[in-house]
Scaffold this active site. Structure first.
Site, mmCIF file in Angstrom:
data_model
loop_
_atom_site.group_PDB
_atom_site.id
_atom_site.type_symbol
_atom_site.label_atom_id
_atom_site.label_comp_id
_atom_site.label_asym_id
_atom_site.label_seq_id
_atom_site.Cartn_x
_atom_site.Cartn_y
_atom_site.Cartn_z
ATOM 1 N N GLY A 77 3.678 -2.294 12.297
ATOM 2 C CA GLY A 77 2.392 -1.633 12.075
ATOM 3 C C GLY A 77 2.145 -1.376 10.600
ATOM 4 N N ASP A 98 0.832 -1.208 0.000
ATOM 5 C CA ASP A 98 0.000 0.000 0.000
ATOM 6 C C ASP A 98 0.866 1.257 0.000
ATOM 7 O OD1 ASP A 98 -2.214 -1.651 0.124
ATOM 8 O OD2 ASP A 98 -2.231 -1.655 2.310
HETATM 9 O O1 RIB Z 1 -2.387 -4.273 2.742
HETATM 10 C C1 RIB Z 1 -2.428 -4.310 4.138
HETATM 11 C C2 RIB Z 1 -3.816 -4.133 4.599
HETATM 12 O O2 RIB Z 1 -4.584 -5.237 4.172
HETATM 13 C C3 RIB Z 1 -3.966 -4.094 6.093
HETATM 14 O O3 RIB Z 1 -3.948 -2.783 6.595
HETATM 15 C C4 RIB Z 1 -5.291 -4.792 6.328
HETATM 16 O O4 RIB Z 1 -6.248 -3.958 6.850
HETATM 17 C C5 RIB Z 1 -5.714 -5.359 5.006
HETATM 18 O O5 RIB Z 1 -6.684 -4.619 4.430
#
Ligand code: RIB
Length: 314
Positions: free
Chosen positions: A289, A254
């Site tokens: 985290g 992400d």
């Molecule tokens: O990509 C990581 C995310 O995948 C985490 O934050 C978790 O919530 C899932 O959605």
């Protein structure tokens, strides 16, 4: 630049354990961390930390997790005016297990995320003052992403799909997608049936075949090997990330997607946008985290400096 994320929010419940339990087994973990997560929210936060104007289009439950999620977005300056609330369904949650080498396993329970409907999402994109880029993932309904992308394209925005967690994408959604950004696992699952053979992101011909068959641009993230970028002319370039010692890989993909979209929306050269994504993802795995591990302040300066000069140490 203005990025709208049609994406999920979760509350991440992360257990750090030396041993992952087998069926019927209980093990004692070493540490627990509660934090804000969800692929959409994470990507929004990364782009925002880099300086983009970011809005999120999402549905939360009417529970305390929903309240806290809104407070988190407000504290970061993320626009939540199109966030809705649904009664009788929980906000998204994600129990996560992390092993000592940083590997994670996630079960996400989207809950209210699935209550953001296609018409609402499209109306939000139509109502936003400025829309440069629309970003979506698969922790919400694909139909919702599809209408939002169509509305975004009508307004001249670039559309970026992170097909995570892996699922066969709707043809309607792919038809309005400009960039597809899977990780290598999602790539294998999604690309195989489309290109008609087992797909492996380490083979440039497979990455190029997916881009060519679908008529869109592709970037595949490949963990500690960085990313594969299929250029406009079909050439696939592998961009190596900076070397780091991983502690927790949760959310690294992400961080990549949020930073890549920031670069793309801001007019960076595509390779540099991928490099910035690699640098932000690398920094994120050095801390525990999810959102809380994403670079900020001086770390963002380090990520930017590395992107300009990938030969240097991060
Ligand atoms: O990509 C990581 C995310 O995948 C985490 O934050 C978790 O919530 C899932 O959605």
């Amino acid at each position: 630049m203005n990025i709208w994320v049609v994406g999920s929010t979760m509350i991440d419940m992360i257990a750090y354990s030396e041993k992952i339990p087998g069926p019927g087994e209980t093990v004692v973990g070493q540490r627990f961390q509660l934090g804000f997560g969800g692929k959409g929210a994470n990507q929004a936060v990364m782009a925002r930390r880099l300086g983009a104007d970011v809005g999120i289009i999402n549905c939360l439950g009417t529970d305390v997790f929903g309240d806290q999620t809104l407070e988190n977005f407000a504290s970061l300056g993320i626009d939540t005016r199109f966030v809705t609330r649904a009664a009788g369904v929980s906000s998204g949650v994600a129990p996560i297990w992390v092993e000592p080498n940083g590997t994670n396993r996630i079960i996400c329970v989207p809950g209210a995320n699935f209550a953001m409907g296609p018409d609402e999402a499209a109306a939000a994109i139509e109502a936003a003052e400025t829309v440069d880029l629309v970003l979506a993932q698969f922790e919400m309904l694909q139909e919702t992403a599809a209408t939002a992308f169509r509305a975004g394209r009508t307004r001249g925005a670039v559309t970026v799909l992170n097909p995570a967690p892996a699922a066969p994408p709707l043809p309607d959604l792919l038809a309005s997608t400009d960039w597809l950004v899977p990780n290598e696992v999602e790539f294998a699952e999604i690309a195989g049936p489309i290109i008609g053979r087992p797909a492996d992101a380490s083979r440039p011909e497979d990455v190029a075949a997916l881009a060519q068959t679908l008529g869109l641009r592709v970037v595949v993230t490949i963990g500690d090997k960085g990313a594969a970028l299929c250029c406009a002319d079909g050439e696939v370039k592998y961009i190596a990330p900076p070397a780091v010692q991983p502690v927790d890989t949760t959310g690294a993909g992400d961080a990549f997607v949020g930073a890549f979209c920031y670069g793309l929306a801001g007019g960076m050269a595509e390779e540099d946008a991928v490099g910035l994504g690699c640098a932000c993802a690398a920094l994120s795995v050095t801390k525990p985290g999810t959102q809380m591990s994403f670079p900020e302040g001086e770390d963002l300066d380090r990520a930017r400096a590395w992107t300009r000069d990938p030969g240097r140490t991060l």
